[in-house]
Scaffold this active site. Structure first.
Site, PDB file in Angstrom:
ATOM      1  N   GLU A  96      -3.636  10.447  -6.716  1.00 39.00           N
ATOM      2  CA  GLU A  96      -4.361   9.829  -7.825  1.00 39.00           C
ATOM      3  C   GLU A  96      -4.569  10.830  -8.975  1.00 39.00           C
ATOM      4  OE1 GLU A  96      -4.968   7.021  -8.819  1.00 39.00           O
ATOM      5  OE2 GLU A  96      -6.642   7.195 -10.207  1.00 39.00           O
ATOM      6  N   GLU A 100       0.134   9.951 -16.456  1.00 39.06           N
ATOM      7  CA  GLU A 100       0.211   8.715 -17.244  1.00 39.06           C
ATOM      8  C   GLU A 100      -0.417   8.849 -18.628  1.00 39.06           C
ATOM      9  OE1 GLU A 100      -1.665   5.162 -15.640  1.00 39.06           O
ATOM     10  OE2 GLU A 100      -3.271   6.331 -14.762  1.00 39.06           O
ATOM     11  N   ASN A 105       5.595 -14.378 -22.041  1.00 36.46           N
ATOM     12  CA  ASN A 105       5.303 -13.256 -21.122  1.00 36.46           C
ATOM     13  C   ASN A 105       6.076 -13.523 -19.843  1.00 36.46           C
ATOM     14  OD1 ASN A 105       3.481 -12.363 -22.957  1.00 36.46           O
ATOM     15  ND2 ASN A 105       1.667 -12.593 -21.658  1.00 36.46           N
ATOM     16  N   GLY A 106       6.628 -12.473 -19.242  1.00 37.87           N
ATOM     17  CA  GLY A 106       7.372 -12.654 -17.987  1.00 37.87           C
ATOM     18  C   GLY A 106       8.825 -12.256 -18.177  1.00 37.87           C
ATOM     19  N   LYS A 140      -1.752  -2.313 -19.190  1.00 38.56           N
ATOM     20  CA  LYS A 140      -2.927  -2.381 -18.328  1.00 38.56           C
ATOM     21  C   LYS A 140      -2.685  -3.328 -17.163  1.00 38.56           C
ATOM     22  CE  LYS A 140      -7.077  -1.621 -16.979  1.00 38.56           C
ATOM     23  NZ  LYS A 140      -7.217  -0.372 -16.217  1.00 38.56           N
ATOM     24  N   ARG A 192      -3.745  -3.808 -23.329  1.00 37.83           N
ATOM     25  CA  ARG A 192      -2.788  -4.038 -22.248  1.00 37.83           C
ATOM     26  C   ARG A 192      -1.515  -3.217 -22.431  1.00 37.83           C
ATOM     27  NH1 ARG A 192      -3.521  -9.615 -20.051  1.00 37.83           N
ATOM     28  NH2 ARG A 192      -1.297  -9.625 -19.697  1.00 37.83           N
ATOM     29  N   CYS A 242       2.812  -7.617 -22.167  1.00 33.60           N
ATOM     30  CA  CYS A 242       2.828  -8.579 -23.271  1.00 33.60           C
ATOM     31  C   CYS A 242       1.565  -9.418 -23.303  1.00 33.60           C
ATOM     32  CB  CYS A 242       4.005  -9.527 -23.124  1.00 33.60           C
ATOM     33  SG  CYS A 242       5.583  -8.711 -23.055  1.00 33.60           S
ATOM     34  N   LYS A 245      -3.127  10.237 -12.755  1.00 34.71           N
ATOM     35  CA  LYS A 245      -3.982  10.224 -13.953  1.00 34.71           C
ATOM     36  C   LYS A 245      -3.408  11.169 -15.001  1.00 34.71           C
ATOM     37  CE  LYS A 245      -5.688   7.413 -13.614  1.00 34.71           C
ATOM     38  NZ  LYS A 245      -5.790   6.491 -12.534  1.00 34.71           N
ATOM     39  N   HIS A 287       7.867  22.574   2.898  1.00 34.22           N
ATOM     40  CA  HIS A 287       9.113  21.846   3.187  1.00 34.22           C
ATOM     41  C   HIS A 287       9.877  21.516   1.910  1.00 34.22           C
ATOM     42  CE1 HIS A 287       8.016  21.639   7.369  1.00 34.22           C
ATOM     43  NE2 HIS A 287       6.805  21.249   7.003  1.00 34.22           N
ATOM     44  N   TRP A 299       5.744  -5.884 -24.835  1.00 29.77           N
ATOM     45  CA  TRP A 299       5.975  -4.670 -24.053  1.00 29.77           C
ATOM     46  C   TRP A 299       7.400  -4.804 -23.524  1.00 29.77           C
ATOM     47  CZ3 TRP A 299       7.017  -3.504 -18.876  1.00 29.77           C
ATOM     48  CH2 TRP A 299       6.744  -2.194 -18.474  1.00 29.77           C
TER      49      TRP A 299
HETATM   50  O1  M6R Z   1      -4.554  -4.214 -11.721  1.00 26.80           O
HETATM   51  P1  M6R Z   1      -4.016  -3.424 -10.539  1.00 26.80           P
HETATM   52  O2  M6R Z   1      -5.056  -2.647  -9.837  1.00 26.80           O
HETATM   53  O3  M6R Z   1      -3.231  -4.308  -9.600  1.00 26.80           O
HETATM   54  O4  M6R Z   1      -2.989  -2.418 -11.200  1.00 26.80           O
HETATM   55  C1  M6R Z   1      -2.199  -1.585 -10.411  1.00 26.80           C
HETATM   56  C2  M6R Z   1      -1.543  -0.512 -11.235  1.00 26.80           C
HETATM   57  O5  M6R Z   1      -0.740  -1.085 -12.237  1.00 26.80           O
HETATM   58  C3  M6R Z   1      -2.570   0.408 -11.905  1.00 26.80           C
HETATM   59  O6  M6R Z   1      -3.426   0.980 -10.985  1.00 26.80           O
HETATM   60  C4  M6R Z   1      -1.844   1.519 -12.689  1.00 26.80           C
HETATM   61  O7  M6R Z   1      -1.161   2.365 -11.828  1.00 26.80           O
HETATM   62  C5  M6R Z   1      -2.824   2.291 -13.566  1.00 26.80           C
HETATM   63  N1  M6R Z   1      -2.210   2.600 -14.809  1.00 26.80           N
HETATM   64  C6  M6R Z   1      -3.282   3.565 -12.955  1.00 26.80           C
HETATM   65  O8  M6R Z   1      -4.169   4.265 -13.762  1.00 26.80           O
END
Ligand code: M6R
Length: 607
Positions: free
Chosen positions: A480, A487, A100-101, A602, A27, A2, A484, A503, A74
């Protein structure tokens, strides 16, 4: 997640709010809305979906007023819908609130208010706030808000306007970021500097348990208990141009291509005249020498960088290192040891889980060292020590350049620690730093092969599922790579330690399963080859990331992506680049919204 924006002044209120919301849209959001006060008449507009739905609606109207608040939502409580979008109004529509929150006790409060005969229009937790404020509203808006806050448990950043006092916005912060922008005959509020930086560079950061009464020519900050707080106005030195796409189709692609520059920049900041330079590291050499354990905590991509850091801290600095996902760390009944330091890794410096752990750690007398990208963020301000990752502003929801920046900055820190602890010789450190300095050129070389990766993305983009495998320091790389891809393309993908395939996950392999195998020259290279063969024997399609010059790899690969030869410790940096491109072009082939993937934000400011 948000976003909040607000304005009081003589300019066109809806335009300022819309520009702010647009600048917060990176965001992630599912709906938006604004409320505007014209003298003592409150009007509001809300729309589901992308911001243009709201701006199209507002474009048809002539809206008067010199004070307003806006929000991108959001969804947490209640589906994405117009009813659940903010602002939320009290039962008599005198008060408008954006939030927000999360209000954790909203159900209890809602029930109480319903018993008083109050009707609710949404499924959100936020609506109890607007209802409570109107419930308490007698003479002073400020008092009504203060009484409301006493009832709330959870986290909030709030902005409130009311027909009863149409010359002010009142904002409150507990657990979610909030910034006040100071102008001339006008003032701004936002949950993120980015929303208001085109208008002013003079900012005040609100801290937890503080509220501010914002008028056109005056800002008064108080604690929730009513004591006046004098706060410093800070000048932000960012360049707003950094938030433009500069000819790239997406921020993510631009950020992928920025990586060589990012690495050069970090090296120049953290290594000055051949010496380590950590200006904000307040831990003494003795504290670093005596450390018995590091406990790294982070989320998402930052957690993956933390996993790589563990390998290196243990290998070179010889310090036992635990790595926790923040949302787990907080509720793990940890035993405090002697000389232990908590490390937080975060791009935004605002991730609610990581921030909560930082606070929890401090309350348990741990020293906290944070690697953060966003200066002035909550983690920057609350950590004992900070090392900036110098990635520059990252807009794409999928973290790319900050991951690389985390790997590089933690690598340099590890070498510094190894120097202090005498676990590496000066010659060994110099050789490692010399190799690191070649990384930007190597990344450029990989980026010059983008066309090849594009073709691989096209070949496999219709597959329903992907596996990513790696060993040792490239096990986090596999995690990672899979994050990527999933997401931004919504393809199911899982990262695994290659040795673990047999396993369980091997059961998934058939001719429809692409497996990205991270197999550069490494201590466990031969073992990795056996694992790749296991995949091949089950007809899995292997996309192998291998070291340049390794022609033998074609024997067990359907597709090969080469990375330049570097020592194993630096391979996660290079291996990340083709996997970022693979994810990007797969998502493009599938027509996905790369910069704002569905359901994601974000900066994740709720727990
Ligand atoms: O701002 P941060 O590095 O604390 O954020 C952590 C995660 O929310 C962030 O890395 C998220 O997993 C990304 N979407 C990954 O690409």
């Amino acid at each position: 997640m948000c976003g909040i924006v607000g304005y009081i002044g003589e300019r066109d209120v809806p335009s300022i709010l819309l520009v702010g919301l647009e600048r917060l849209s990176y965001r992630g959001y599912d709906s938006s809305g604004i409320a505007v006060l014209d003298h003592n008449e409150l009007s509001f507009w809300k729309k589901l979906g992308k911001l243009h739905a709201l701006s199209d609606e507002l474009g048809k109207l002539t809206i008067k007023g010199d004070i307003g608040i806006g929000h991108t939502r959001w969804a947490t409580h209640g589906i994405p819908s117009e009813e659940n979008a903010h602002p939320h109004l009290g039962p008599k529509k005198k008060v408008a609130v954006v939030h927000n929150g999360i209000i954790e006790n909203y159900l209890i409060l809602k029930e109480k208010l319903q018993k008083q005969g109050m009707l609710f229009r949404s499924e959100t937790d936020t609506e109890v706030i607007s209802h409570l404020i109107e419930f308490f509203l007698k003479d002073s808006l400020e008092d009504a808000i203060r009484n409301t806050i006493k009832e709330l448990s959870g986290a909030f950043a709030l902005a409130i306007i009311s027909e009863t006092e149409p010359d002010k916005i009142i904002v409150c912060r507990k657990g979610s970021p909030l910034i006040i922008g100071i102008g001339k005959n006008e003032n701004f509020i936002a949950s993120d500097i980015n929303a208001i930086i085109p208008h002013t560079k003079q900012m005040i950061h609100l801290d937890d348990n503080e509220m501010a009464i914002i008028e056109k020519n005056k800002v008064t900050i108080k604690t929730f208990n009513g004591e006046i707080v004098n706060k410093e106005v800070q000048t932000i030195t960012w360049d707003p141009v950094a938030a433009e796409k500069s000819g790239y189709d997406h921020f993510m692609l631009k950020e992928i291509y920025e990586q060589p520059t990012v690495v050069r920049n970090i090296i120049s900041k953290l290594l000055v005249d051949g010496k380590f330079s950590f200006n904000h590291l307040k831990l003494s050499r003795q504290e670093l020498n005596n450390v018995n354990r590091f406990i790294i905590q982070a989320c998402g991509t930052s957690w993956h960088a933390g996993l790589v850091m563990k390998y290196l801290l243990e290998k070179y600095a010889r310090v036992i290192t635990d790595v926790d996902i923040s949302s787990e760390f907080r509720y793990r009944h940890k035993v405090n040891g002697i000389n232990e330091i908590v490390i937080a890794l975060s791009q935004s410096g605002e991730t609610a889980d990581t921030l909560a752990c930082l606070r929890e750690a401090k309350s348990r007398f741990y020293k906290v060292l944070s690697f953060v990208n966003s200066k002035n963020s909550s983690m920057d301000r609350e950590s004992d020590s900070v090392i900036y990752t110098y990635a520059g502003q990252e807009i794409g929801v999928a973290s790319t350049k900050n991951f690389i920046a985390q790997l590089v900055s933690t690598y340099i820190f590890t070498l510094y620690l190894s120097q202090i602890r005498w676990t590496l010789t000066e010659e060994e450190i110099k050789a490692k730093l010399d190799e690191l300095k070649k990384i930007p050129d190597y990344i450029e070389k990989i980026l010059s092969e983008t066309e090849k990766i594009k073709k691989i993305a096209l070949k496999y983009h219709k597959c329903k599922s992907y596996l990513f495998i790696g060993r040792g320091v490239n096990y986090p790389s596999a995690l990672e790579g899979s994050l990527k891809l999933k997401e931004i393309s919504y393809i199911h993908a899982t990262g695994y330690p290659a040795g673990e395939l047999k396993h369980g996950p091997l059961a998934l392999i058939d001719e429809n399963m692409p497996v990205v195998c991270i197999a550069p020259e490494a201590e466990t290279y031969e073992k990795m080859i056996s694992n790749i063969e296991e995949v091949r024997a089950r007809k899995g399609k292997t996309i192998v990331i291998a070291t340049e010059g390794n022609t033998a790899i074609h024997h067990c690969a359907d597709d090969v992506i080469y990375i330049p030869e570097v020592s194993e410790d630096l391979t996660p940096i290079l291996a990340a680049i083709p996997m970022q491109l693979l994810a990007y072009y797969t998502a493009i082939n599938l027509g996905c919204d790369v910069d704002q993937p569905r359901n994601l934000a974000k900066s994740v400011t709720v727990e």
